[in-house]
Design a protein around this motif. Structure first.
Motif, PDB file in Angstrom:
ATOM      1  N   ALA A  23      -8.211  -4.780 -33.217  1.00 17.28           N
ATOM      2  CA  ALA A  23      -8.115  -5.332 -31.859  1.00 17.28           C
ATOM      3  C   ALA A  23      -7.833  -4.241 -30.831  1.00 17.28           C
ATOM      4  N   SER A  26     -10.372  -1.840 -28.477  1.00 19.60           N
ATOM      5  CA  SER A  26     -10.882  -2.165 -27.142  1.00 19.60           C
ATOM      6  C   SER A  26     -10.216  -1.359 -26.042  1.00 19.60           C
ATOM      7  N   PHE A 146      -2.124 -11.148 -23.680  1.00 25.24           N
ATOM      8  CA  PHE A 146      -3.465 -11.618 -23.369  1.00 25.24           C
ATOM      9  C   PHE A 146      -3.590 -12.010 -21.899  1.00 25.24           C
ATOM     10  N   PRO A 149     -10.214 -13.003 -19.588  1.00 23.52           N
ATOM     11  CA  PRO A 149     -11.117 -11.902 -19.241  1.00 23.52           C
ATOM     12  C   PRO A 149     -11.743 -12.074 -17.860  1.00 23.52           C
ATOM     13  N   PHE A 154     -16.485 -10.166 -22.412  1.00 17.04           N
ATOM     14  CA  PHE A 154     -15.357 -10.144 -23.334  1.00 17.04           C
ATOM     15  C   PHE A 154     -14.939 -11.546 -23.804  1.00 17.04           C
ATOM     16  N   TRP A 155     -15.446 -12.590 -23.168  1.00 11.32           N
ATOM     17  CA  TRP A 155     -15.010 -13.939 -23.533  1.00 11.32           C
ATOM     18  C   TRP A 155     -15.332 -14.323 -24.973  1.00 11.32           C
ATOM     19  N   VAL A 158     -12.760 -12.555 -27.341  1.00 10.87           N
ATOM     20  CA  VAL A 158     -11.411 -13.094 -27.159  1.00 10.87           C
ATOM     21  C   VAL A 158     -11.315 -14.503 -27.735  1.00 10.87           C
ATOM     22  N   SER A 159     -12.320 -15.328 -27.465  1.00  7.59           N
ATOM     23  CA  SER A 159     -12.310 -16.698 -27.966  1.00  7.59           C
ATOM     24  C   SER A 159     -12.297 -16.729 -29.488  1.00  7.59           C
ATOM     25  N   LEU A 162      -8.803 -15.685 -30.770  1.00  9.66           N
ATOM     26  CA  LEU A 162      -7.800 -16.733 -30.598  1.00  9.66           C
ATOM     27  C   LEU A 162      -8.029 -17.890 -31.561  1.00  9.66           C
ATOM     28  N   LEU A 174      -3.520 -17.921 -21.148  1.00 10.00           N
ATOM     29  CA  LEU A 174      -4.675 -17.491 -20.361  1.00 10.00           C
ATOM     30  C   LEU A 174      -4.734 -18.204 -19.007  1.00 10.00           C
ATOM     31  N   SER A 199      -9.045  -8.719 -20.504  1.00 13.87           N
ATOM     32  CA  SER A 199      -8.511  -9.570 -21.571  1.00 13.87           C
ATOM     33  C   SER A 199      -7.089  -9.204 -21.971  1.00 13.87           C
ATOM     34  N   LEU A 200      -6.591  -8.066 -21.488  1.00 18.15           N
ATOM     35  CA  LEU A 200      -5.199  -7.667 -21.701  1.00 18.15           C
ATOM     36  C   LEU A 200      -4.552  -7.360 -20.366  1.00 18.15           C
TER      37      LEU A 200
END
Length: 207
Positions: A23, A26, A146, A149, A154-155, A158-159, A162, A174, A199-200
């Motif tokens: 992870a 990124s 988190f 995004p 990036f979605w 990330v999805s 999660l 989020l 996303s972060l």
């Protein structure tokens, strides 16, 4: 939500570490990820530091390079056992983040890394209040976690992450404005930086 991979990742250190490293690519790797929330902070040998929800001590390892007064807090006995083995130079306390057994105005810096997304909304508010309580006036609360995004590319990643490893509280985060929660508690947000396509988030807030 989440899958058996979540349980395995907490049960097996090698799996958790592997997922963390993957992870962190990124943002340029795990070493850089673990120091994102520490950038720009002045931490010397006398700085009182709390690594909140320290887990197995991944970021604690970096903190003890700067300060001789690092305390790791976590509610998991297994995580603390690993942390004591991995980073013996720190002190450790087993407790819940929303009920910290510390005096008021004790720490110069409170740090937490990808832990707040594990909390229910009421827990999150209580934890932020507790952090405010245990920080000295002028102290800094610094965190990375988190964020929804801002770059749609990036979605999907990330999805998927999660769905495999997190619960509904991560999805709730989020939709949560952490900066607003911090401000409502009394903090002054001094820094908000987004990484990895948004996303972060890294937030630093002063008491």
């Amino acid at each position: 939500m989440a899958t058996i991979l979540r349980d395995w990742s907490y049960r097996y250190q090698w799996l958790y570490d592997g997922i963390s490293r993957l992870a962190a690519l990124s943002v340029g790797g795990e070493a850089r990820f673990r120091q994102l929330a520490l950038q720009g902070l002045t931490i010397d040998s006398d700085t009182q530091v709390l690594d909140l929800c320290c887990g197995s001590g991944q970021t604690t390892q970096f903190l003890v390079n700067f300060s001789q007064n690092v305390t790791g807090l976590d509610a998991s006995p297994k995580s603390l056992q690993r942390a004591r083995h991995n980073v013996p130079l720190a002190s450790y306390v087993e407790a819940f983040a929303e009920e910290m057994p510390f005096a008021d105005n004790l720490f110069d810096v409170v740090h937490t890394s990808v832990a707040l997304h594990e909390m229910q909304p009421q827990q999150l508010r209580k934890i932020i209040s507790e952090v405010y309580r245990v920080l000295k006036p002028g102290g800094v609360f610094t965190l990375v976690d988190f964020h929804a995004p801002t770059n749609p590319i990036f979605w999907p990643g990330v999805s998927m992450f999660l769905l495999l490893f997190e619960t509904e509280t991560a999805w709730q985060l989020l939709k949560t404005d952490l900066s607003e929660l911090l401000t409502e508690t009394g903090f002054e947000v001094s820094k908000l930086t987004l990484y990895a396509g948004g996303s972060l988030q890294v937030i630093q807030a002063n008491k």
